[in-house]
Scaffold this active site. Structure first.
Site, PDB file in Angstrom:
ATOM      1  N   GLY A  12       0.834  -1.209   0.000  1.00 43.83           N
ATOM      2  CA  GLY A  12       0.000   0.000   0.000  1.00 43.83           C
ATOM      3  C   GLY A  12       0.855   1.240   0.000  1.00 43.83           C
ATOM      4  O   GLY A  12       0.529   2.239   0.640  1.00 43.83           O
ATOM      5  N   TYR A 148     -12.555  -3.945  11.533  1.00 43.34           N
ATOM      6  CA  TYR A 148     -11.296  -3.211  11.434  1.00 43.34           C
ATOM      7  C   TYR A 148     -10.558  -3.236  12.776  1.00 43.34           C
ATOM      8  O   TYR A 148      -9.372  -3.571  12.832  1.00 43.34           O
ATOM      9  CB  TYR A 148     -11.570  -1.772  10.998  1.00 43.34           C
ATOM     10  CG  TYR A 148     -10.325  -0.959  10.775  1.00 43.34           C
ATOM     11  CD1 TYR A 148      -9.591  -1.110   9.610  1.00 43.34           C
ATOM     12  CD2 TYR A 148      -9.891  -0.040  11.723  1.00 43.34           C
ATOM     13  CE1 TYR A 148      -8.441  -0.366   9.387  1.00 43.34           C
ATOM     14  CE2 TYR A 148      -8.758   0.716  11.511  1.00 43.34           C
ATOM     15  CZ  TYR A 148      -8.032   0.554  10.344  1.00 43.34           C
ATOM     16  OH  TYR A 148      -6.894   1.294  10.134  1.00 43.34           O
TER      17      TYR A 148
END
Length: 180
Positions: A12, A148
């Site tokens: 990322g 998350y």
């Protein structure tokens, strides 16, 4: 040039925290492999002097393809930054099993898979650094972030165990928990 001669892999690495991390490693002399999922991001990374690799951390096929690409280029990361992540804001009662699985696979399972792959080389060299990106939401969860927060808490526990297991092999593990 404290990282001259070292290879850093940042998942990322095309935007946000990942790009900032990649930029600092590059500025300090590392050869930086930065991953992204989209072709346009790969092009931008290459234009800015990174070694771009297309990678979807949630896909075993994509991870395998990345391994092959790095092997062809004879690139073996000394430093791994597990940064790629995913979050979908939704109350637990409205979170689908597919969304839960996507979050756990992207945020947690990828950390396990990539760490397992790249610590082999690090252990052999008696040097390696693994930095896992967690979140303040692991310790201070908020409504809507069940999957998350769970994934980021698990990353922190995984990091502690891996640090114990690899300490004698010269591989250190750390976790960073940024906020918004």
């Amino acid at each position: 040039m404290i990282f001259k001669g070292k290879v850093a892999l940042v998942t990322g690495g095309n935007k946000g925290i990942g790009l900032a991390i990649a930029s600092e490693f590059k500025r300090n002399g590392a050869t930086v492999i930065a991953t992204a999922r989209k072709d346009i991001d790969i092009e931008n990374l290459e234009l800015n002097g990174y070694i771009p690799v297309k990678l979807d951390v949630s896909s075993d096929d994509s991870i395998h393809q990345m391994q092959l690409e790095l092997a062809e280029k004879n690139l073996k990361p000394d430093i791994l930054i597990n940064n790629a992540g995913w979050a979908e804001l939704n109350l637990l009662s409205k979170t689908s099993i597919d969304s839960w699985n996507e979050t756990i696979n992207t945020n947690l399972n990828s950390v396990f898979k990539l760490t397992k792959i790249f610590t082999k080389h690090m252990s052999k060299n008696k040097f390696g650094r693994v930095i896992n990106i967690s979140s303040v939401l692991s310790a201070s969860p908020q409504k809507g972030f069940s999957s998350y927060s769970a994934s980021k808490s698990a990353i922190e526990s995984f990091t502690r165990v891996a640090a114990l297991e690899y300490a004698k092999r010269g591989v250190t593990f750390n976790c960073i928990a940024p906020g918004f």
